[in-house]
Design an enzyme around this catalytic site. Structure first.
Site, short mmCIF file in Angstrom:
data_model
loop_
_atom_site.label_atom_id
_atom_site.label_comp_id
_atom_site.label_asym_id
_atom_site.label_seq_id
_atom_site.Cartn_x
_atom_site.Cartn_y
_atom_site.Cartn_z
N SER A 53 3.98 1.04 8.52
CA SER A 53 3.86 2.41 7.46
C SER A 53 3.19 2.84 8.51
O SER A 53 2.91 4.71 8.29
CB SER A 53 2.52 2.46 6.26
N ARG A 54 2.48 3.07 9.37
CA ARG A 54 1.32 3.55 10.16
C ARG A 54 2.41 3.91 11.73
O ARG A 54 1.78 4.44 11.97
CB ARG A 54 0.14 1.84 10.98
N MET B 251 0.84 -1.46 -0.28
CA MET B 251 0.47 0.14 -0.41
C MET B 251 1.08 1.09 -0.17
O MET B 251 -0.16 2.43 0.15
CB MET B 251 -0.70 0.17 1.02
N HIS C 293 9.38 0.98 3.34
CA HIS C 293 10.32 1.28 4.27
C HIS C 293 11.34 -0.49 4.42
O HIS C 293 10.97 -1.11 3.04
CB HIS C 293 9.58 1.49 5.83
N GLN D 114 -2.88 -12.23 7.54
CA GLN D 114 -2.91 -12.28 6.52
C GLN D 114 -1.89 -12.78 5.68
O GLN D 114 -2.83 -13.83 4.51
CB GLN D 114 -2.86 -11.03 5.92
N GLN E 21 -10.14 -2.11 1.71
CA GLN E 21 -9.77 -3.11 2.56
C GLN E 21 -9.82 -2.55 4.05
O GLN E 21 -9.45 -2.96 4.72
CB GLN E 21 -8.57 -4.18 2.93
N HIS F 240 9.44 -3.37 3.43
CA HIS F 240 9.31 -3.66 2.11
C HIS F 240 9.68 -3.89 1.22
O HIS F 240 10.01 -4.86 0.37
CB HIS F 240 8.26 -2.37 1.87
N ASP G 14 1.95 -9.66 8.15
CA ASP G 14 0.83 -9.54 8.26
C ASP G 14 0.29 -11.15 8.79
O ASP G 14 0.13 -11.31 7.31
CB ASP G 14 0.14 -8.84 7.06
N VAL H 152 10.93 -7.08 9.49
CA VAL H 152 11.66 -6.72 9.63
C VAL H 152 11.38 -5.33 10.75
O VAL H 152 10.31 -4.62 11.11
CB VAL H 152 11.66 -5.00 8.47
P1 AMP Z 1 1.48 -3.02 3.88
O1 AMP Z 1 2.03 -1.71 2.49
O2 AMP Z 1 1.50 -2.49 4.71
O3 AMP Z 1 -0.09 -3.60 3.11
O4 AMP Z 1 2.39 -4.42 2.86
C1 AMP Z 1 3.02 -4.49 2.16
C2 AMP Z 1 3.57 -5.64 2.81
O5 AMP Z 1 4.65 -5.59 3.08
C3 AMP Z 1 2.29 -6.96 3.21
O6 AMP Z 1 2.92 -8.07 2.94
C4 AMP Z 1 3.54 -6.84 4.91
O7 AMP Z 1 2.80 -8.54 5.34
C5 AMP Z 1 4.36 -6.41 4.43
N1 AMP Z 1 5.42 -4.99 4.77
C6 AMP Z 1 4.53 -4.96 6.68
N2 AMP Z 1 5.80 -4.32 7.21
C7 AMP Z 1 6.35 -5.62 7.13
C8 AMP Z 1 7.66 -5.51 8.02
N3 AMP Z 1 8.23 -4.70 9.21
N4 AMP Z 1 8.23 -6.83 7.91
C9 AMP Z 1 8.00 -7.72 6.76
N5 AMP Z 1 6.99 -7.52 5.52
C10 AMP Z 1 6.54 -6.84 6.13
#
Ligand code: AMP
Length: 285
Positions: free
Chosen positions: A192-193, A29, A33, A159, A60, A36, A156, A182
């Site tokens: 991201s939050r 989304m 960072h 998910q 969602q 990702h 997640d 990570v």
């Molecule tokens: P999002 O942009 O939050 O929807 O996340 C996109 C993807 O990045 C999802 O598969 C998340 O599980 C993964 N993701 C987000 N934060 C982390 C993290 N700290 N470590 C590993 N994967 C992450």
């Protein structure tokens, strides 16, 4: 290359597909960072071509959630992707994905709904319909990009489990690769939050990983009773952190057990400064 239209994306992948090159998809989304980036790195290692999708998926988010204020940083995301060897960033508008007027009426869309046993707990309990929105958009992205591999973070974990289940149940010919969480040096899982948190809030948020680490430590010391393991969290909690859930379930099926084993995973969600944060840890690793 930045692609905003579905047809253009289809045109873009055509020669690679014809050439039998393997294609990896990293759905995000945005507000990218290092979490990702770890997915992008895994995709680069495994695939000839990598597409990153950047799409804040309206269906969602619940009506009282942060859809409108979710960070949108496409320019920086795109530059980061290009710097890290991504072949294409796919960032469609909501109208491109769902058709004009979808915001006024999204009740005429075909949804992909994962089974209740997987969604009636953890994040699915408070975010009703969230995983229907996730599965629907991931399915659409799968059909548009047609990757051989898709990369998701264990951050997640619910998910990831639900998407693996969807792919199996619907015979989707894509291999799902889960990537480890990570964290910042103190242990806070990147998200991201986290951008919404003050410096002090970030310190308070360390509690999530501390609680999880402690549960794992207790498990390794021989405590396997799930209720006892969960009770170890109480001494950590304070008024600045509002606990939404702390559960221990099977890592693959999300089944509840009385006794933890190496495949059990502890899941936590808290609000810090009003920001909803989640984290998890596998007990047996
Ligand atoms: P999002 O942009 O939050 O929807 O996340 C996109 C993807 O990045 C999802 O598969 C998340 O599980 C993964 N993701 C987000 N934060 C982390 C993290 N700290 N470590 C590993 N994967 C992450």
């Amino acid at each position: 290359m930045l692609i905003k239209k579905i047809n253009e994306l289809r045109e873009y992948i055509r020669p690679y597909k014809a050439n039998n090159e393997t294609l990896g998809l990293v759905p995000t989304m945005g507000a990218l960072h290092n979490g990702h980036l770890s997915l992008i790195k895994a995709a680069k290692e495994k695939c000839d071509r990598v597409v990153v999708s950047v799409f804040v998926n309206p269906i969602q988010f619940g009506p009282n959630e942060d859809y409108n204020k979710y960070p949108r940083t496409l320019k920086a995301d795109y530059e980061l992707c290009m710097k890290n060897g991504v072949d294409a960033v796919f960032s469609p508008s909501p109208e491109e994905m769902y058709g004009a007027g979808f915001i006024l009426s999204n009740d005429n869309l075909t949804y992909v709904c994962p089974p209740y046993n997987f969604t009636d707990k953890l994040c699915g309990k408070s975010r009703v319909g969230h995983f229907d929105g996730v599965c629907t958009v991931v399915n659409k992205l799968f059909n548009i990009v047609q990757p051989d591999f898709a990369f998701f973070g264990e951050k997640d974990a619910q998910q990831l489990i639900i998407i693996k289940k969807m792919v199996k149940d619907l015979n989707i010919p894509i291999e799902i690769i889960g990537c480890p969480i990570v964290r910042e040096t103190g242990g806070l899982a990147l998200s991201s939050r986290n951008k919404y948190l003050s410096e002090n809030g970030k310190k308070e948020a360390l509690l999530l990983s501390k609680i999880l680490q402690n549960i794992k430590k207790c498990y390794k010391q021989g405590i396997i009773n799930v209720d006892l393991l969960k009770e170890t969290a109480f001494s950590f909690l304070n008024n600045n952190v509002e606990l939404e859930y702390l559960e221990i379930y099977d890592s693959d099926t999300l089944e509840e057990k009385q006794e933890a084993d190496d495949n059990s995973r502890a899941f936590i969600a808290c609000r810090v400064e009003g920001v909803r944060l989640i984290d998890n840890i596998k007990l047996g690793e």
